[in-house]
Enzyme design. Structure first.
Site, PDB file in Angstrom:
ATOM      1  N   HIS A 134       0.857  -1.019  -0.109  1.00  0.00           N
ATOM      2  CA  HIS A 134      -0.033  -0.006  -0.040  1.00  0.00           C
ATOM      3  C   HIS A 134       0.776   1.292   0.021  1.00  0.00           C
ATOM      4  O   HIS A 134       1.530   1.569   1.107  1.00  0.00           O
ATOM      5  CB  HIS A 134      -0.962  -0.006   1.368  1.00  0.00           C
ATOM      6  CG  HIS A 134      -1.917  -1.178   1.284  1.00  0.00           C
ATOM      7  ND1 HIS A 134      -1.807  -2.545   1.374  1.00  0.00           N
ATOM      8  CD2 HIS A 134      -3.379  -0.873   0.756  1.00  0.00           C
ATOM      9  CE1 HIS A 134      -2.845  -2.878   1.077  1.00  0.00           C
ATOM     10  NE2 HIS A 134      -3.744  -2.169   0.981  1.00  0.00           N
ATOM     11  N   HIS A 173      -1.726  -5.893  -5.081  1.00  0.00           N
ATOM     12  CA  HIS A 173      -2.061  -7.350  -4.725  1.00  0.00           C
ATOM     13  C   HIS A 173      -1.589  -8.281  -5.674  1.00  0.00           C
ATOM     14  O   HIS A 173      -1.867  -8.188  -6.847  1.00  0.00           O
ATOM     15  CB  HIS A 173      -3.465  -6.990  -4.203  1.00  0.00           C
ATOM     16  CG  HIS A 173      -3.942  -6.065  -3.404  1.00  0.00           C
ATOM     17  ND1 HIS A 173      -4.227  -4.849  -3.897  1.00  0.00           N
ATOM     18  CD2 HIS A 173      -4.210  -6.206  -1.985  1.00  0.00           C
ATOM     19  CE1 HIS A 173      -4.669  -4.327  -2.903  1.00  0.00           C
ATOM     20  NE2 HIS A 173      -4.604  -4.982  -1.961  1.00  0.00           N
TER      21      HIS A 173
END
Length: 224
Positions: free
Chosen positions: A81, A106
């Site tokens: 992130h 991801h």
């Protein structure tokens, strides 16, 4: 003189550190680390991610949601992130808001790879008689040394190669910080108090990354 709408430098540093800890605890799947930065109740608006919205979510419920194996707690998922340029506003003596450019990457690996905690997962059908259940894990030292363990499941014997799905979200996050404490003379400190997501677009097949509902049916969301 009108009060400043900007946090002090010390407040900025404290809240920037909370944002850093938020991102790193997600990517390390370190839920105790995440718990340590949270205010008692949170404003969570994950429209465009898992369509979840609660203006007063207990911190314990937030931890349970994020750590769920059907969401970010899936040991086969690696993430990063990233927070980019930001602006900050102090909306009251006890509340600060920040807005960040964001990219959340991801990857979900095939079953049987190394888990984030250095464990080796055994896929369904493996083991004696083919009775091992999916998700069961066997702890092992990925570095060959006593007590050593690599977060992210990386190592000479732990490199994962087969990608099951990948998806990267691009947009903006609005984060909330609240000054808490002070009861009975206790310490007053800034805590992370919530998030609102705005997904501008998703790269690759984000809807296939999580085994649960995250990313499915809500390709874009502005948090409304």
């Amino acid at each position: 003189m009108a009060p400043s709408k900007k946090p002090t430098f010390e407040e900025y540093l404290a809240c920037s550190e909370l944002a850093f800890e938020w991102a790193e605890s997600y990517d390390d799947k370190d839920w105790d680390r995440l718990r340590g930065i949270l205010a008692p109740t949170l404003t969570i608006n994950y429209a465009g991610v898992n369509a979840f919205h609660d203006p007063a979510l207990p911190a314990s419920s937030f931890i349970a949601m994020m750590a769920n194996p059907l969401f970010l707690g899936d040991a086969n998922i690696d993430s990063q992130h990233m927070l980019g340029l930001a602006k900050w506003e102090k909306v009251s003596q006890t509340e600060i808001v920040s807005w960040h450019q964001s990219r959340a990457a991801h990857v979900r690996w095939e079953e049987g790879g190394m888990g984030w905690d250095g464990s080796e997962k055994i896929s369904a059908g493996a083991g004696a008689g083919g009775k091992a259940e999916e998700g069961e894990r066997r702890k092992r030292d990925v570095n060959g040394g006593e007590g050593k363990k690599e977060t992210g499941g990386r190592g000479e014997t732990g490199e994962r190669k087969t990608v099951a799905a990948k998806g990267h979200g691009h947009g903006m996050v609005e984060m909330y910080y609240r000054k808490v404490g002070g009861e009975r003379g206790g310490e007053v400190e800034w805590k992370w108090a919530g998030i609102k997501t705005k997904v501008r677009w998703n790269e690759y097949e984000f809807e296939r990354v999580f085994r649960g509902s995250a990313g499915k049916g809500r390709e874009n969301g502005d948090g409304k």
